[in-house]
Design a protein around this motif. Structure first.
Motif, PDB file in Angstrom:
ATOM      1  N   PRO A   1       0.532  -8.892 -11.185  1.00  0.00           N
ATOM      2  CA  PRO A   1      -1.004  -8.203 -10.385  1.00  0.00           C
ATOM      3  C   PRO A   1      -0.529  -8.598  -8.801  1.00  0.00           C
ATOM      4  O   PRO A   1      -0.741  -8.674  -8.282  1.00  0.00           O
ATOM      5  CB  PRO A   1      -1.719  -9.711 -10.819  1.00  0.00           C
ATOM      6  N   TYR A   2       1.063  -9.965  -8.500  1.00  0.00           N
ATOM      7  CA  TYR A   2       1.370 -10.288  -7.555  1.00  0.00           C
ATOM      8  C   TYR A   2       1.480  -9.249  -6.528  1.00  0.00           C
ATOM      9  O   TYR A   2       1.327  -8.716  -5.265  1.00  0.00           O
ATOM     10  CB  TYR A   2       2.169 -11.616  -7.123  1.00  0.00           C
ATOM     11  N   TYR A   3       3.098  -8.384  -7.017  1.00  0.00           N
ATOM     12  CA  TYR A   3       3.302  -8.057  -7.128  1.00  0.00           C
ATOM     13  C   TYR A   3       2.267  -6.167  -6.314  1.00  0.00           C
ATOM     14  O   TYR A   3       2.741  -5.512  -5.104  1.00  0.00           O
ATOM     15  CB  TYR A   3       4.867  -6.833  -7.904  1.00  0.00           C
ATOM     16  N   ILE A   4       1.669  -5.919  -7.124  1.00  0.00           N
ATOM     17  CA  ILE A   4       0.795  -4.683  -7.314  1.00  0.00           C
ATOM     18  C   ILE A   4       0.092  -4.614  -6.063  1.00  0.00           C
ATOM     19  O   ILE A   4      -0.356  -4.089  -5.092  1.00  0.00           O
ATOM     20  CB  ILE A   4      -0.549  -4.967  -8.356  1.00  0.00           C
ATOM     21  N   TYR A   5      -1.077  -6.522  -5.233  1.00  0.00           N
ATOM     22  CA  TYR A   5      -1.409  -7.331  -4.566  1.00  0.00           C
ATOM     23  C   TYR A   5      -0.750  -6.714  -3.457  1.00  0.00           C
ATOM     24  O   TYR A   5      -1.528  -6.211  -2.412  1.00  0.00           O
ATOM     25  CB  TYR A   5      -1.982  -8.374  -4.525  1.00  0.00           C
ATOM     26  N   LYS A   6       0.949  -7.059  -3.485  1.00  0.00           N
ATOM     27  CA  LYS A   6       1.202  -6.981  -2.640  1.00  0.00           C
ATOM     28  C   LYS A   6       1.647  -5.028  -1.984  1.00  0.00           C
ATOM     29  O   LYS A   6       1.399  -5.022  -0.656  1.00  0.00           O
ATOM     30  CB  LYS A   6       2.748  -7.360  -2.445  1.00  0.00           C
ATOM     31  N   ILE A   7       2.057  -4.808  -2.802  1.00  0.00           N
ATOM     32  CA  ILE A   7       1.826  -3.104  -2.961  1.00  0.00           C
ATOM     33  C   ILE A   7       0.212  -2.662  -1.938  1.00  0.00           C
ATOM     34  O   ILE A   7       0.826  -1.716  -0.814  1.00  0.00           O
ATOM     35  CB  ILE A   7       2.136  -2.080  -3.817  1.00  0.00           C
ATOM     36  N   LEU A   8      -0.907  -2.827  -2.596  1.00  0.00           N
ATOM     37  CA  LEU A   8      -1.659  -2.129  -1.526  1.00  0.00           C
ATOM     38  C   LEU A   8      -2.573  -2.612  -0.129  1.00  0.00           C
ATOM     39  O   LEU A   8      -2.414  -1.781   0.744  1.00  0.00           O
ATOM     40  CB  LEU A   8      -3.197  -2.388  -2.871  1.00  0.00           C
ATOM     41  N   ARG A   9      -1.720  -4.096  -0.123  1.00  0.00           N
ATOM     42  CA  ARG A   9      -1.874  -4.711   0.943  1.00  0.00           C
ATOM     43  C   ARG A   9      -0.481  -4.535   2.244  1.00  0.00           C
ATOM     44  O   ARG A   9      -0.652  -4.465   3.070  1.00  0.00           O
ATOM     45  CB  ARG A   9      -1.567  -6.045   1.603  1.00  0.00           C
ATOM     46  N   LYS A  10       0.039  -3.476   1.356  1.00  0.00           N
ATOM     47  CA  LYS A  10       0.991  -2.701   2.578  1.00  0.00           C
ATOM     48  C   LYS A  10       2.109  -3.812   2.933  1.00  0.00           C
ATOM     49  O   LYS A  10       2.898  -3.545   4.445  1.00  0.00           O
ATOM     50  CB  LYS A  10       1.204  -1.922   3.330  1.00  0.00           C
ATOM     51  N   ASP A  11       2.497  -4.876   2.246  1.00  0.00           N
ATOM     52  CA  ASP A  11       2.748  -6.303   2.219  1.00  0.00           C
ATOM     53  C   ASP A  11       4.232  -6.391   1.985  1.00  0.00           C
ATOM     54  O   ASP A  11       4.601  -7.372   1.529  1.00  0.00           O
ATOM     55  CB  ASP A  11       2.355  -6.986   2.758  1.00  0.00           C
ATOM     56  N   LEU A  12       4.718  -5.303   0.803  1.00  0.00           N
ATOM     57  CA  LEU A  12       6.076  -5.948  -0.442  1.00  0.00           C
ATOM     58  C   LEU A  12       6.826  -6.582   0.338  1.00  0.00           C
ATOM     59  O   LEU A  12       7.673  -6.802  -0.313  1.00  0.00           O
ATOM     60  CB  LEU A  12       5.499  -4.270  -1.267  1.00  0.00           C
ATOM     61  N   ILE A  13       7.535  -6.224   1.797  1.00  0.00           N
ATOM     62  CA  ILE A  13       8.183  -6.021   1.846  1.00  0.00           C
ATOM     63  C   ILE A  13       8.355  -7.869   2.604  1.00  0.00           C
ATOM     64  O   ILE A  13       9.935  -8.327   2.570  1.00  0.00           O
ATOM     65  CB  ILE A  13       8.638  -4.783   3.380  1.00  0.00           C
ATOM     66  N   SER A  14       8.169  -8.385   2.491  1.00  0.00           N
ATOM     67  CA  SER A  14       7.414  -9.579   3.385  1.00  0.00           C
ATOM     68  C   SER A  14       7.615 -11.075   1.877  1.00  0.00           C
ATOM     69  O   SER A  14       8.494 -11.369   2.049  1.00  0.00           O
ATOM     70  CB  SER A  14       6.290  -9.813   3.566  1.00  0.00           C
ATOM     71  N   CYS A  15       7.794 -10.444   0.413  1.00  0.00           N
ATOM     72  CA  CYS A  15       8.447 -10.951  -0.453  1.00  0.00           C
ATOM     73  C   CYS A  15       9.855 -11.295  -0.655  1.00  0.00           C
ATOM     74  O   CYS A  15      10.583 -10.182  -0.229  1.00  0.00           O
ATOM     75  CB  CYS A  15       7.705 -10.329  -2.376  1.00  0.00           C
ATOM     76  N   LYS A  16      10.196 -12.526  -1.000  1.00  0.00           N
ATOM     77  CA  LYS A  16      11.408 -12.866  -0.790  1.00  0.00           C
ATOM     78  C   LYS A  16      12.544 -11.904  -1.633  1.00  0.00           C
ATOM     79  O   LYS A  16      13.911 -11.779  -1.311  1.00  0.00           O
ATOM     80  CB  LYS A  16      11.645 -14.119  -0.747  1.00  0.00           C
ATOM     81  N   ASP A  17      12.171 -11.690  -2.845  1.00  0.00           N
ATOM     82  CA  ASP A  17      12.508 -11.321  -3.804  1.00  0.00           C
ATOM     83  C   ASP A  17      13.285  -9.984  -3.513  1.00  0.00           C
ATOM     84  O   ASP A  17      13.674  -9.015  -4.719  1.00  0.00           O
ATOM     85  CB  ASP A  17      12.764 -11.617  -4.966  1.00  0.00           C
ATOM     86  N   VAL A  18      12.363  -9.413  -2.304  1.00  0.00           N
ATOM     87  CA  VAL A  18      12.196  -7.467  -2.515  1.00  0.00           C
ATOM     88  C   VAL A  18      13.713  -7.526  -1.676  1.00  0.00           C
ATOM     89  O   VAL A  18      13.035  -7.864  -0.968  1.00  0.00           O
ATOM     90  CB  VAL A  18      11.054  -7.425  -1.801  1.00  0.00           C
ATOM     91  N   VAL A  19      14.279  -6.656  -2.219  1.00  0.00           N
ATOM     92  CA  VAL A  19      15.487  -6.108  -1.152  1.00  0.00           C
ATOM     93  C   VAL A  19      15.173  -4.756  -0.546  1.00  0.00           C
ATOM     94  O   VAL A  19      14.761  -3.509  -1.417  1.00  0.00           O
ATOM     95  CB  VAL A  19      16.749  -5.515  -1.757  1.00  0.00           C
ATOM     96  N   ARG A  20      15.368  -4.462   0.649  1.00  0.00           N
ATOM     97  CA  ARG A  20      15.234  -3.192   1.151  1.00  0.00           C
ATOM     98  C   ARG A  20      16.266  -2.783   2.304  1.00  0.00           C
ATOM     99  O   ARG A  20      17.009  -3.490   2.764  1.00  0.00           O
ATOM    100  CB  ARG A  20      13.684  -2.735   1.672  1.00  0.00           C
ATOM    101  N   THR A  21      17.473  -1.003   1.675  1.00  0.00           N
ATOM    102  CA  THR A  21      17.581  -0.948   2.991  1.00  0.00           C
ATOM    103  C   THR A  21      17.561   0.931   2.734  1.00  0.00           C
ATOM    104  O   THR A  21      16.916   1.260   2.357  1.00  0.00           O
ATOM    105  CB  THR A  21      19.344  -1.690   2.232  1.00  0.00           C
ATOM    106  N   ASP A  22      18.108   1.031   4.072  1.00  0.00           N
ATOM    107  CA  ASP A  22      18.670   2.553   4.375  1.00  0.00           C
ATOM    108  C   ASP A  22      20.047   3.235   4.449  1.00  0.00           C
ATOM    109  O   ASP A  22      20.932   1.944   3.846  1.00  0.00           O
ATOM    110  CB  ASP A  22      18.539   1.989   5.602  1.00  0.00           C
TER     111      ASP A  22
END
Length: 67
Positions: free
Chosen positions: A42-63
């Motif tokens: 539920p925490y990650y779902i909440y973060k996705i719905l708030r468009k704030d997933l990237i702020s989680c320290k254990d989520v990795v994003r790259t281009d």
């Protein structure tokens, strides 16, 4: 674990998993979520719905450049 490759902001049923991603920038975006147990889902779902997933320290994003 979830690994998603996106060419734009939206993923699946309209979730903005990468809200700052642009479809016309020539980059393929990748986001990796760690293995999530049912307690933290539920925490990650909440973060996705708030468009704030990237702020989680254990989520990795790259281009990636796509030729």
């Amino acid at each position: 674990m979830l690994c998603a490759f996106c060419n734009g902001r939206f993923y699946g049923g309209g979730f903005q998993i990468l809200p700052k991603s642009k479809i016309n920038d020539g980059l393929l975006d990748m986001v990796i979520l760690p293995k999530v147990n049912r307690l933290f889902a539920p925490y990650y779902i909440y973060k996705i719905l708030r468009k704030d997933l990237i702020s989680c320290k254990d989520v990795v994003r790259t281009d990636f450049f796509v030729a």
